[in-house]
Design an enzyme around this catalytic site. Structure first.
Site, mmCIF file in Angstrom:
data_model
loop_
_atom_site.group_PDB
_atom_site.id
_atom_site.type_symbol
_atom_site.label_atom_id
_atom_site.label_comp_id
_atom_site.label_asym_id
_atom_site.label_seq_id
_atom_site.Cartn_x
_atom_site.Cartn_y
_atom_site.Cartn_z
ATOM 1 N N SER A 207 0.781 -1.129 0.044
ATOM 2 C CA SER A 207 -0.011 -0.065 -0.085
ATOM 3 C C SER A 207 0.776 1.268 -0.053
ATOM 4 O O SER A 207 1.651 1.468 -0.732
ATOM 5 C CB SER A 207 -0.734 -0.125 1.188
ATOM 6 O OG SER A 207 -1.920 0.926 1.017
ATOM 7 N N ASP A 414 -9.055 -3.381 -5.462
ATOM 8 C CA ASP A 414 -8.776 -4.137 -4.508
ATOM 9 C C ASP A 414 -9.909 -3.815 -3.141
ATOM 10 O O ASP A 414 -9.803 -4.219 -2.221
ATOM 11 C CB ASP A 414 -7.463 -4.189 -3.933
ATOM 12 C CG ASP A 414 -6.849 -3.007 -3.694
ATOM 13 O OD1 ASP A 414 -7.555 -2.073 -3.159
ATOM 14 O OD2 ASP A 414 -5.680 -2.882 -3.284
ATOM 15 N N HIS A 439 -7.656 -5.338 -0.630
ATOM 16 C CA HIS A 439 -6.294 -4.645 -0.315
ATOM 17 C C HIS A 439 -5.489 -5.051 0.784
ATOM 18 O O HIS A 439 -4.348 -5.401 0.568
ATOM 19 C CB HIS A 439 -6.752 -3.231 0.085
ATOM 20 C CG HIS A 439 -5.732 -2.249 0.162
ATOM 21 N ND1 HIS A 439 -4.905 -2.052 -0.791
ATOM 22 C CD2 HIS A 439 -5.188 -1.523 1.232
ATOM 23 C CE1 HIS A 439 -4.101 -1.044 -0.448
ATOM 24 N NE2 HIS A 439 -4.410 -0.846 0.763
#
Length: 557
Positions: A207, A414, A439
């Site tokens: 991320s 996601d 995610h």
């Protein structure tokens, strides 16, 4: 002295003292025997030594937003206390220790309490801070595990904490280009390089950690070239996470759903934090990127005509135009701490800082000899545009927005980062691979582990193809050559077979599926070649493939 069936003695007499000492000695011997027996059993029951592969290159794991344990350090006592993540008094401690204000001169976000500084624990060579974010939590522990599954998996591959596996946590409130963070990362890379005996490092980010490392590569290309071998980015929001950030700036965010949320930090407390966090602003939609699906902020507004009649109209705002909406909606936002009211409007100084960060990110180039791999999540509805109000319930005052619930226009991604953003890394990638998944959940995905293991060369399997997730196993290879002196020709025949191993598609009625057969032939000036390819139906995750080929060419006598 005997009374009934019981022997009585005077503990103060010689005989009594002798018996007492004898009893104590016997008990000591018995206890010693018990301890030895327990130790022997423990040796038998002891788990075998973990597998360690000495040939692996070191790996550094870097988490995303809210992915590091943060401790609050008291300047007067020097005492540290975990403030993120915690369940007991979570909201109160969050407000007291993590609420902050942005300093435009340094670009740093500073806690409102001047006696508090935020530090990241370094135990287990940095892995403690990014493993389970609340080690004390038992019920609902999965909600606070970050790199835990990956650390466990990589350990089974032969990685060893402190030797070939390391972690880098950071204060995720800060800008992704904060000098203190950049200096810490440079020092970490040097320390790992030294500890591993001069082996270059693979950095694995998740991320927002991808933006931090990309900033570092832009600002410290020489350090990266010296210490980094490759970079694997997982679910990185390279062009931002527009829908996620828009609703976060206006409404806050929740990291825990369900009943556990009642014991965690409130959405409103998060909202007051993110208003002063440069990292959040740096996740806004990239302004100079040409979006296929332009992110918008949409508002159903209530409009009155001259006769006082109300009607609802839908207005749409681009990322640049949305700044004025943020400004109006948050113009009277404030928090109260220690009896003092502190204004917290939309911070345009942070926005300017974030725009500069995005310029740095967009100009980043891979340092020489550093390989880059990009993995992103697919198959989830992901917010791209955000809408407030409705035809039946329009917004009459923009200051109502922080109290309203948003609806979303979704795209593929996601669930947090749009696919379009995650794929647009702007770098010369060795490979880009999409994995169906969410995610955070992607960090526990067996498919991801398989791909990462291959890229790290920890699987020793040269036939695995991570792009399509299959393994090609050669099972037969035969070549025959024959020269016909009478006809003056050379004949070469080739037979080759493979098994393609992939995830079983679990189709029904496989027995009804016939093999696929294809053929090709070519001729030129008397020479001829032909080939037949047979692809058998998949069975138990395996697909058999046959190739038969022959060439006939004019040869000498």
């Amino acid at each position: 002295m005997v009374y009934g069936n019981t022997l009585l003695y005077n503990p103060h007499s010689f005989h009594g003292i002798f018996l007492l000492h004898k009893l104590e000695f016997s008990m000591a011997v018995l206890l010693e025997d018990i301890v030895k027996a327990v130790e022997a059993w423990l040796k038998i029951l002891k788990e075998p030594e973990p597998y360690v592969d000495p040939n692996l290159d070191p790996v550094l794991l870097v988490p995303g937003i809210a992915g590091s344990i943060l401790n609050a350090k008291d300047a007067e006592t020097g005492k540290e206390e975990r403030v993120w993540v915690r369940i007991w008094e979570a909201d109160r401690e969050f407000r007291a220790k993590l609420w902050c204000k942005f300093d435009p001169d340094s670009g740093k976000t500073v806690s409102l309490d001047p006696n508090i500084s935020i530090v990241v624990p370094e135990e287990r060579d940095g892995l403690y801070a990014i493993d389970c974010l609340d080690p004390d939590m038992v019920i609902g522990r999965d909600n606070v595990c970050y790199f835990h599954e990956m650390i466990t998996e990589m350990t089974s591959w032969g990685y060893q904490e402190g030797k070939t596996l390391f972690g880098f946590g950071y204060d995720f409130r800060q800008t992704n280009r904060l000098k203190e963070t950049m200096d810490r990362l440079a020092a970490k890379l040097e320390a790992i390089y030294t500890a591993s005996g001069g082996k270059k490092i693979t950095v694995i980010t998740h991320s927002m950690g991808g933006l931090l490392v990309k900033c570092f590569m832009s600002l410290h290309s020489d350090v990266c070239e010296k210490y980094i071998k490759s970079w694997i980015a997982i679910a990185a929001p390279f062009q931002g996470a527009p829908g996620y950030v828009t609703s976060t700036l206006l409404n806050g965010m929740s990291f825990v759903d369900g009943w556990e949320a009642y014991f965690f930090v409130s959405k409103w407390s998060f909202h007051q934090l993110v208003i002063e966090c440069p990292s959040i602003y740096e996740l806004m939609a990239c302004l100079d990127y040409e979006w296929e699906h332009a992110p918008l902020l949409q508002i159903w507004k209530e409009i009155q005509d001259t006769n006082g009649n109300s009607t609802a109209i839908l207005e749409s705002f681009t990322p640049i135009e949305a700044v004025s909406i943020f400004t109006q909606a948050l113009s009277f936002n404030e928090l109260s701490i220690g009896g003092i009211d502190i204004p917290l409007p939309f911070n345009k100084e942070i926005l300017q800082w974030a725009n500069k960060t995005r310029e740095i990110l967009s100009s980043t180039k891979l340092p020489p000899n550093v390989k880059f791999y990009n993995v992103y999540g697919t198959g989830r509805d992901t917010p791209q545009s955000v809408c407030y109000g409705s035809v039946d319930s329009p917004i009459s005052d923009l200051q109502e927005l922080p109290l309203c619930s948003a609806t979303y226009v979704n795209v593929e991604g996601d669930g947090t980062v749009p696919l379009e953003s995650a794929k647009a890394d702007g770098l010369d990638a060795e490979a880009r691979v999409g994995i169906p998944g969410e995610h955070r959940g992607i960090l526990c995905d067996k498919h991801l582990f398989r791909i990462v293991k291959h890229w790290l060369r920890a699987d020793h399997d040269p036939f695995y193809n991570p792009v399509n997730d299959y393994v090609i196993l050669p099972t037969l290879f035969e070549v025959e050559r024959h020269h016909d002196n009478g006809k003056g020709i050379d004949v070469i025949s080739l037979k080759e077979e493979w098994e393609l191993v992939s995830k079983d598609d679990q189709e029904e009625n496989k027995n009804d599926i016939q093999p696929m057969i294809g053929s090709i032939s070519a001729s030129c000036e008397g020479d001829e070649a032909r080939a037949t390819l047979i692809v058998h139906p998949q069975s138990n995750g395996k697909q058999h493939i046959e190739l038969n080929a022959m060439s006939v060419t004019a040869g000498g006598a």
